[in-house]
Design a protein around this motif. Structure first.
Motif, PDB file in Angstrom:
ATOM      1  N   GLY A 150      20.715  47.824 -69.207  1.00 41.72           N
ATOM      2  CA  GLY A 150      20.376  46.998 -70.361  1.00 41.72           C
ATOM      3  C   GLY A 150      20.627  47.714 -71.670  1.00 41.72           C
ATOM      4  O   GLY A 150      21.134  47.123 -72.638  1.00 41.72           O
ATOM      5  N   GLY A 190      24.095  46.831 -73.387  1.00 38.27           N
ATOM      6  CA  GLY A 190      23.656  46.111 -74.575  1.00 38.27           C
ATOM      7  C   GLY A 190      24.207  46.749 -75.842  1.00 38.27           C
ATOM      8  O   GLY A 190      24.681  46.055 -76.755  1.00 38.27           O
ATOM      9  N   SER A 193      29.788  43.915 -67.116  1.00 35.49           N
ATOM     10  CA  SER A 193      28.579  43.773 -66.302  1.00 35.49           C
ATOM     11  C   SER A 193      28.868  43.119 -64.961  1.00 35.49           C
ATOM     12  O   SER A 193      28.405  43.571 -63.911  1.00 35.49           O
ATOM     13  CB  SER A 193      27.536  42.937 -67.062  1.00 35.49           C
ATOM     14  OG  SER A 193      27.165  43.566 -68.260  1.00 35.49           O
ATOM     15  N   ALA A 202      21.491  44.094 -65.262  1.00 35.06           N
ATOM     16  CA  ALA A 202      20.814  44.257 -66.544  1.00 35.06           C
ATOM     17  C   ALA A 202      21.747  43.941 -67.699  1.00 35.06           C
ATOM     18  O   ALA A 202      21.372  43.253 -68.654  1.00 35.06           O
ATOM     19  CB  ALA A 202      20.282  45.682 -66.668  1.00 35.06           C
ATOM     20  N   GLY A 203      22.979  44.441 -67.615  1.00 35.52           N
ATOM     21  CA  GLY A 203      23.944  44.157 -68.661  1.00 35.52           C
ATOM     22  C   GLY A 203      24.284  42.685 -68.732  1.00 35.52           C
ATOM     23  O   GLY A 203      24.447  42.118 -69.825  1.00 35.52           O
ATOM     24  N   TYR A 241      22.349  40.121 -67.937  1.00 32.54           N
ATOM     25  CA  TYR A 241      21.232  39.378 -68.537  1.00 32.54           C
ATOM     26  C   TYR A 241      21.276  39.479 -70.060  1.00 32.54           C
ATOM     27  O   TYR A 241      21.218  38.464 -70.767  1.00 32.54           O
ATOM     28  CB  TYR A 241      19.905  39.918 -68.012  1.00 32.54           C
ATOM     29  CG  TYR A 241      18.696  39.144 -68.485  1.00 32.54           C
ATOM     30  CD1 TYR A 241      18.144  38.145 -67.695  1.00 32.54           C
ATOM     31  CD2 TYR A 241      18.110  39.412 -69.719  1.00 32.54           C
ATOM     32  CE1 TYR A 241      17.034  37.430 -68.124  1.00 32.54           C
ATOM     33  CE2 TYR A 241      17.007  38.697 -70.154  1.00 32.54           C
ATOM     34  CZ  TYR A 241      16.470  37.716 -69.356  1.00 32.54           C
ATOM     35  OH  TYR A 241      15.381  37.002 -69.793  1.00 32.54           O
ATOM     36  N   GLY A 242      21.369  40.709 -70.567  1.00 36.23           N
ATOM     37  CA  GLY A 242      21.363  40.896 -72.011  1.00 36.23           C
ATOM     38  C   GLY A 242      22.570  40.296 -72.695  1.00 36.23           C
ATOM     39  O   GLY A 242      22.457  39.597 -73.718  1.00 36.23           O
ATOM     40  N   GLY A 249      18.213  43.686 -74.012  1.00 37.37           N
ATOM     41  CA  GLY A 249      18.527  44.251 -72.702  1.00 37.37           C
ATOM     42  C   GLY A 249      17.606  45.390 -72.329  1.00 37.37           C
ATOM     43  O   GLY A 249      17.169  45.506 -71.177  1.00 37.37           O
ATOM     44  N   ASN A 281      14.608  44.941 -69.557  1.00 38.97           N
ATOM     45  CA  ASN A 281      14.861  45.638 -68.299  1.00 38.97           C
ATOM     46  C   ASN A 281      13.951  46.831 -68.064  1.00 38.97           C
ATOM     47  O   ASN A 281      13.757  47.237 -66.916  1.00 38.97           O
ATOM     48  CB  ASN A 281      16.336  46.033 -68.221  1.00 38.97           C
ATOM     49  CG  ASN A 281      17.219  44.837 -67.939  1.00 38.97           C
ATOM     50  OD1 ASN A 281      17.162  44.259 -66.860  1.00 38.97           O
ATOM     51  ND2 ASN A 281      18.023  44.438 -68.924  1.00 38.97           N
TER      52      ASN A 281
END
Length: 465
Positions: free
Chosen positions: A69, A73, A88, A120-121, A123-124, A400, A404
């Protein structure tokens, strides 16, 4: 008198295309990420693990999420949301495929950590991309609709489990996790960049981003050391090998996360810590169910593969429907009010969902649908809730990272669920953990604790809806 323009007509073809690509990428993310929860019993048998040890393989992906993240991010804040999304999805798909080649517990643990970096990447980057591409008045819908993709991915994973694992074994479930990624990459090649990022950062109007702060010469060497300490401490904690060093490892993690929070949030770092705590509790209430529900269905209710897939399908559809509904209601009544209302409503369904026997199959489906819709589904508002606290130039890394780090609650959740289940049974454990931590999360959001902490740092900002 003219009638108001329907919300969907306020979006152009480019904005719908941007959303569609992000939605598909997040669907694949959900597919790849939940596979591990479906095959815990198979992994336990093959690698001769206890349920508690097998549950750490779910936690492994959460151990690395904070770094994914933060790093991806910051990459997105500096170079754009679109390239961060592509990086990601490649990362989590590659990690999933590698899981199919795992030869031991530790190899699978490492490969799952790679999945966590990419997730994580994703999502952000996807959340900020869609929010910054849609009009401000529709951004609860943007994140709610986007996050509906994740449970749809989990539904597809459940159906794939039923079709593949009984006939070909668990490894094939991981190997097919890489195939759909090519579709997402094809869709994302020609995507426009997010409007807010282009206007503020891409145009050169803003030179300072989260990447600038993290790569500053004064912090670069410190950040490398802090990253290594955090990684080591988290692996020791969540693999169960910290021994008597648990308190020290936890303290080092808290200090390390605070160091990064200060860099990307400045004087508002208490607010970032408050957001981490809120998300941590949100994962603690939802992830005992998400990670251990397949095991509960198989071992307590004695469902076969097809019945497990059906139950998870209804739960996933409830999650998706709840995310979409949360977005619509959130744009009407505000983010925080909708979030708290959904959490409190979910308390009505927690205990009934885990009090039924194996003979009440249809009622179990119905309760799981409504429970996931009101509890996990309402989390579709989290990206909007978190993102509102940060400016565009640091939004991807801040969202992120805080999300996370908080997602480590998802690493604690299956371990906590397994430990509590050893004393009171798996069904009651899932019910009590979900109820208690849902109420705590509702209090944190309802009383706006992160914003109150932010004011301690003299942060000047508009109130979060």
């Amino acid at each position: 008198m003219t009638s108001p323009i329907p919300w969907y007509r306020r979006l152009g073809p480019g904005q719908w295309k941007a959303f569609g690509a992000a939605w598909l990428g997040y669907l694949l993310d959900g597919f790849d990420f939940v596979i591990i929860t479906l095959v815990l019993t198979e992994l336990r048998d093959e690698f001769h693990l206890s349920l508690a040890t097998a549950a750490t393989l779910v936690s492994a992906a959460f151990v690395s999420r904070w770094l994914g993240g933060l790093a991806l991010g910051a990459f997105g804040d500096r170079f754009g949301r679109r390239p961060a999304m592509i990086a990601s999805i490649v990362l989590y798909a590659a990690g999933t495929a590698l899981c199919g080649f795992a030869w031991s517990y530790w190899s699978l643990f490492v490969f799952r950590a790679i999945v966590g970096l990419g997730m994580a990447g994703e999502y952000g980057a996807s959340s900020t991309y869609v929010m910054e591409s849609w009009p401000r008045g529709l951004r609860n819908r943007a994140t709610g609709f986007l996050l509906s993709a994740y449970p749809i991915g989990s539904v597809l994973a459940a159906r794939a489990y039923d079709l593949i694992v009984p006939h070909l074994g668990w490894r094939w479930l991981f190997w097919i996790g890489i195939v759909p990624v090519f579709v997402a990459l094809w869709l994302r090649r020609a995507l426009p960049e997010a409007g807010d990022w282009t206007a503020e950062v891409g145009s050169g109007n803003v030179r300072s981003t989260s990447a600038t702060a993290l790569l500053d010469r004064r912090w670069a060497a410190v950040n490398v050391v802090v990253t290594l300490v955090l990684a080591t401490s988290l692996v020791l904690i969540f693999s169960g090998h910290a021994g008597g060093l648990y308190p020290l490892c936890i303290a080092l993690c808290v200090i390390g996360f605070a160091v990064f929070a200060v860099q990307i949030s400045g004087r508002a770092w208490p607010m970032a810590v408050g957001l981490m705590l809120t998300v941590f509790c949100a994962f603690l209430y939802s992830w005992p169910i998400q990670s251990l529900l397949p095991t509960y269905l198989k071992t307590v209710l004695h469902y076969n593969a097809g019945q497990v897939a059906n139950a998870l399908t209804w739960a996933g559809l409830g999650y998706a429907a709840g995310s979409c509904l949360a977005g619509v209601v959130g744009d009407r009544f505000g983010t925080r009010a909708t979030y708290v209302g959904g959490l409190l409503l979910s308390l009505v369904f927690v205990f009934p969902a885990f009090a039924l026997g194996s003979g009440s199959i249809v009622l179990v489906w119905l309760l799981l649908f409504v429970l996931q819709g009101t509890s996990s589904g309402i989390s579709g508002l989290l990206p909007k809730y978190i993102g509102d606290h940060f400016p565009t130039r640091t939004r991807a890394a801040s969202l992120g990272f805080t999300y996370n780090v908080g997602a480590l609650g998802g690493a604690v959740a299956p371990l906590l669920g397994a430990q509590v289940a050893g004393h009171i049974g798996l069904g009651p454990a899932l019910g009590w953990l979900a109820a208690g931590l849902t109420l705590l999360t509702a209090l944190l959001v309802g009383f706006d604790v992160p914003a109150r902490l932010g004011r301690l740092g003299n942060r000047e900002s508009a109130p979060v809806g």
